[in-house]
Design a protein around this motif. Structure first.
Motif, short mmCIF file in Angstrom:
data_model
loop_
_atom_site.label_atom_id
_atom_site.label_comp_id
_atom_site.label_asym_id
_atom_site.label_seq_id
_atom_site.Cartn_x
_atom_site.Cartn_y
_atom_site.Cartn_z
N TRP A 41 -134.59 -75.24 71.41
CA TRP A 41 -135.48 -75.51 70.29
C TRP A 41 -136.47 -76.58 70.69
CZ3 TRP A 41 -135.17 -73.01 65.57
CH2 TRP A 41 -134.08 -72.15 65.43
N ARG A 78 -138.96 -74.90 66.57
CA ARG A 78 -139.08 -73.47 66.85
C ARG A 78 -138.19 -73.10 68.03
NH1 ARG A 78 -142.34 -71.40 63.63
NH2 ARG A 78 -144.05 -72.52 62.72
N TYR A 135 -137.11 -71.08 71.44
CA TYR A 135 -137.73 -70.51 72.63
C TYR A 135 -136.64 -69.86 73.47
CZ TYR A 135 -141.97 -72.88 71.39
OH TYR A 135 -143.09 -73.27 70.71
N TRP A 180 -140.48 -69.55 79.03
CA TRP A 180 -139.90 -69.79 77.71
C TRP A 180 -140.84 -69.19 76.68
CZ3 TRP A 180 -135.10 -71.49 77.12
CH2 TRP A 180 -134.49 -72.09 78.23
N VAL A 181 -140.36 -68.25 75.90
CA VAL A 181 -141.19 -67.50 74.96
C VAL A 181 -140.75 -67.80 73.52
CG1 VAL A 181 -141.94 -65.20 74.26
CG2 VAL A 181 -141.53 -65.70 76.68
N GLY A 182 -141.73 -68.08 72.69
CA GLY A 182 -141.48 -68.34 71.27
C GLY A 182 -142.77 -68.11 70.50
N THR A 183 -142.95 -68.85 69.43
CA THR A 183 -144.18 -68.74 68.64
C THR A 183 -144.72 -70.13 68.35
OG1 THR A 183 -142.95 -68.75 66.54
CG2 THR A 183 -143.47 -66.60 67.51
N ASP A 184 -146.03 -70.19 68.09
CA ASP A 184 -146.63 -71.46 67.70
C ASP A 184 -146.47 -71.65 66.19
OD1 ASP A 184 -148.62 -69.95 66.43
OD2 ASP A 184 -150.18 -70.46 67.87
N SER A 234 -146.02 -68.74 75.24
CA SER A 234 -145.22 -68.75 76.46
C SER A 234 -145.41 -70.09 77.15
CB SER A 234 -145.69 -67.60 77.35
OG SER A 234 -144.95 -67.57 78.54
N LEU A 263 -142.30 -77.20 78.43
CA LEU A 263 -141.25 -77.37 77.42
C LEU A 263 -140.63 -78.77 77.51
CD1 LEU A 263 -139.83 -75.89 75.13
CD2 LEU A 263 -138.16 -75.08 76.78
N TRP A 318 -137.16 -80.89 73.83
CA TRP A 318 -136.37 -79.73 73.48
C TRP A 318 -134.94 -80.16 73.18
CZ3 TRP A 318 -132.12 -78.39 76.46
CH2 TRP A 318 -132.01 -79.04 77.70
#
Length: 67
Positions: free
Chosen positions: A22, A26, A28, A39-43, A50, A56, A61
């Protein structure tokens, strides 16, 4: 390390694909791609984001979602 405190920049990120961390509230997920792990997630607007491991670490994190 399993806490809600932010890891330091020297703490190692997980290396197994599909690991979840996290950052800034959010999740990842570590995904392999084109010879590199990202590391893939959303803004904050829900758009795909990415990040490299270094990016990160700079953002901060945790292993768990902060309260």
């Amino acid at each position: 390390m399993l806490s809600t405190e932010t890891a330091t920049e020297t703490d190692p990120l997980p290396t197994a694909p599909c690991s979840v961390v996290w950052s800034q509230g959010r999740p990842y997920v570590l995904e392999p791609g084109a010879g590199t792990l990202r590391w893939v997630g959303t803004d904050h607007l829900g758009r795909p984001l990415s990040l490299t491991g270094d990016e990160l670490r700079r953002r901060g994190w945790t292993h768990r979602r902060a309260g």
